[in-house]
Enzyme design. Structure first.
Site, mmCIF file in Angstrom:
data_model
loop_
_atom_site.group_PDB
_atom_site.id
_atom_site.type_symbol
_atom_site.label_atom_id
_atom_site.label_comp_id
_atom_site.label_asym_id
_atom_site.label_seq_id
_atom_site.Cartn_x
_atom_site.Cartn_y
_atom_site.Cartn_z
ATOM 1 C CB SER A 144 -50.471 89.907 22.666
ATOM 2 O OG SER A 144 -49.591 90.876 23.181
ATOM 3 C CG HIS A 180 -51.147 87.283 26.052
ATOM 4 N ND1 HIS A 180 -50.878 86.102 26.705
ATOM 5 C CD2 HIS A 180 -49.945 87.873 25.846
ATOM 6 C CE1 HIS A 180 -49.572 85.978 26.884
ATOM 7 N NE2 HIS A 180 -48.980 87.048 26.370
ATOM 8 C CG ASP A 226 -47.253 90.300 26.311
ATOM 9 O OD1 ASP A 226 -46.969 89.160 26.707
ATOM 10 O OD2 ASP A 226 -47.816 90.529 25.216
ATOM 11 C CG MET A 243 -42.550 93.051 28.728
ATOM 12 S SD MET A 243 -41.940 93.376 27.074
ATOM 13 C CE MET A 243 -43.118 92.406 26.110
ATOM 14 C CG HIS A 261 -46.329 86.366 29.109
ATOM 15 N ND1 HIS A 261 -45.948 86.416 27.781
ATOM 16 C CD2 HIS A 261 -45.324 85.734 29.759
ATOM 17 C CE1 HIS A 261 -44.769 85.847 27.639
ATOM 18 N NE2 HIS A 261 -44.360 85.429 28.827
ATOM 19 C CG MET A 315 -42.193 88.171 29.626
ATOM 20 S SD MET A 315 -42.550 88.785 27.977
ATOM 21 C CE MET A 315 -44.207 89.387 28.226
ATOM 22 C CG MET A 334 -41.683 82.994 25.667
ATOM 23 S SD MET A 334 -43.033 84.145 25.348
ATOM 24 C CE MET A 334 -42.443 85.120 23.974
ATOM 25 C CG ASP A 344 -46.714 85.072 23.677
ATOM 26 O OD1 ASP A 344 -46.902 85.805 22.695
ATOM 27 O OD2 ASP A 344 -46.567 85.502 24.844
HETATM 28 C C1 DX5 Z 1 -43.527 89.040 23.452
HETATM 29 C C2 DX5 Z 1 -44.906 88.854 24.032
HETATM 30 C C3 DX5 Z 1 -45.955 88.533 23.050
HETATM 31 C C4 DX5 Z 1 -46.128 89.530 21.934
HETATM 32 C C5 DX5 Z 1 -46.504 88.738 20.708
HETATM 33 O O1 DX5 Z 1 -42.595 89.024 24.467
HETATM 34 O O2 DX5 Z 1 -44.917 87.843 25.011
HETATM 35 O O3 DX5 Z 1 -47.208 88.281 23.697
HETATM 36 O O4 DX5 Z 1 -47.106 90.486 22.158
HETATM 37 O O5 DX5 Z 1 -46.564 89.601 19.634
HETATM 38 P P1 DX5 Z 1 -46.644 89.079 18.127
HETATM 39 O O6 DX5 Z 1 -47.876 88.242 18.029
HETATM 40 O O7 DX5 Z 1 -46.701 90.336 17.343
HETATM 41 O O8 DX5 Z 1 -45.403 88.279 17.895
HETATM 42 ZN ZN ZN Z 2 -46.931 87.285 25.900
#
Ligand code: DX5
Ligand code: ZN
Length: 219
Positions: free
Chosen positions: A13, A38, A40, A42, A71, A73, A142, A175
C-alpha cells in the site's frame, strides 16, 4: 486482467511510501518482487483522512506495468468510477457501507471492464456480503478501521476470512496491520491477497522482506 486464485498476491500500500519520490518507491517494490500496487483513496468524509485521486493515479501509471489495486474509501463512489478507470485502475474496490445503490455501483465497475472488489469495515458483519458475492471478483476484509496506515491487526477479522473462504470463489484480500505473522494467520484462514503498507515500506531491504513474506503466506 484475469484472475489467478491459486497464487498468493502481495500488494504494497503506497500510503506508507515516501510521496516525495513516489515513482521511485513504486519501482522499488516492483523490483523487490511484489504483485500489485495498492492505492488508498480517501475523501475525508467516509473516512477521517484525505489522500489522492485520479490525477495522481494517472501520473504514477507510467511507472509500472503492475496492476493497480484501487481501494476507494469514499462516499458514493459511483460518481467517480469512470475517472478512476480511465486513470489506470485494474481492480476497483468500493465499500459496502459507502454506496446508496451498491448493485448499480458494482455493475458499473464491470461495465468499465475492471475487476470488481467489495470491502467491509471491521464493524460490518460478513453476512451482509451475501447478496453481492456472485457479483464481485474480490472481497477486501478490513483488518483495521479504514483511514490510516500503521494500526494494529484485529485478529477477530480472521473469522470473516474463514466465513468467506467456504462460500466465495473469488479473491479474499486482507488490509491493515499485515506483517509476516498476521499475513501467515490470514493465509491459514483463506486469504490470498495481502495488502501491507508500513511493514513493507519501512524495510531497508524490501526484496528480502517480500521473499520472507511470500514464504510466510505460502502455506
Ligand atoms: C487503511 C488502508 C490500508 C493501509 C494499510 O485504511 O486501507 O491499505 O495502507 O497500512 P498498514 O499495512 O500500515 O496497516
Ligand atoms: Zn487499503
Amino acid at each position: 486482467m484475469t484472475l489467478n486464485r491459486t497464487k498468493r498476491l502481495i500488494a504494497p500500500s503506497i500510503l506508507s511510501a515516501d510521496f516525495n519520490r513516489l515513482g521511485h518507491e513504486i519501482q522499488d517494490v516492483e523490483k523487490a518482487g511484489c504483485d500489485w500496487i495498492h492505492i488508498d483513496v480517501m475523501d475525508g468524509h467516509f473516512v477521517p483522512n484525505l489522500t489522492l485521486g485520479p490525477p495522481i493515479i494517472r501520473s504514477i501509471r507510467k511507472e509500472t506495468k503492475l496492476p493497480f489495486d484501487v481501494h476507494l474509501m469514499i462516499a458514493e463512489p459511483l460518481r467517480y468510477l469512470s475517472d478512476f478507470s480511465e486513470a489506470g485502475s485494474d481492480i476497483i474496490t468500493v465499500h459496502l457501507e459507502a454506496c446508496h445503490n451498491l448493485k448499480e455501483t458494482l455493475s458499473e465497475i464491470k461495465k468499465l471492464k475492471r475487476l470488481c472488489g467489495l470491502s467491509l469495515k471491521p464493524g460490518t458483519s460478513a453476512q451482509k456480503l451475501e447478496p453481492y458475492l456472485k457479483l464481485v471478483d474480490l472481497v477486501l476484509v478490513m483488518t483495521v478501521e479504514p483511514g490510516f496506515g500503521g494500526q494494529s491487526f484485529m485478529p477477530k477479522m480472521l473469522e470473516k476470512v474463514k466465513w468467506l473462504s467456504s462460500r466465495f470463489d473469488g479473491l479474499i484480500s486482507v488490509d491493515g496491520g499485515i506483517d509476516l505473522e498476521t499475513g501467515r494467520k490470514a493465509a491459514e484462514s483463506g486469504a490470498n491477497v495481502f495488502v501491507a503498507g508500513s511493514s513493507i515500506f519501512r524495510q531497508s531491504n524490501r526484496k528480502e522482506f517480500i521473499a520472507q513474506f511470500r514464504k510466510a503466506v505460502s502455506i
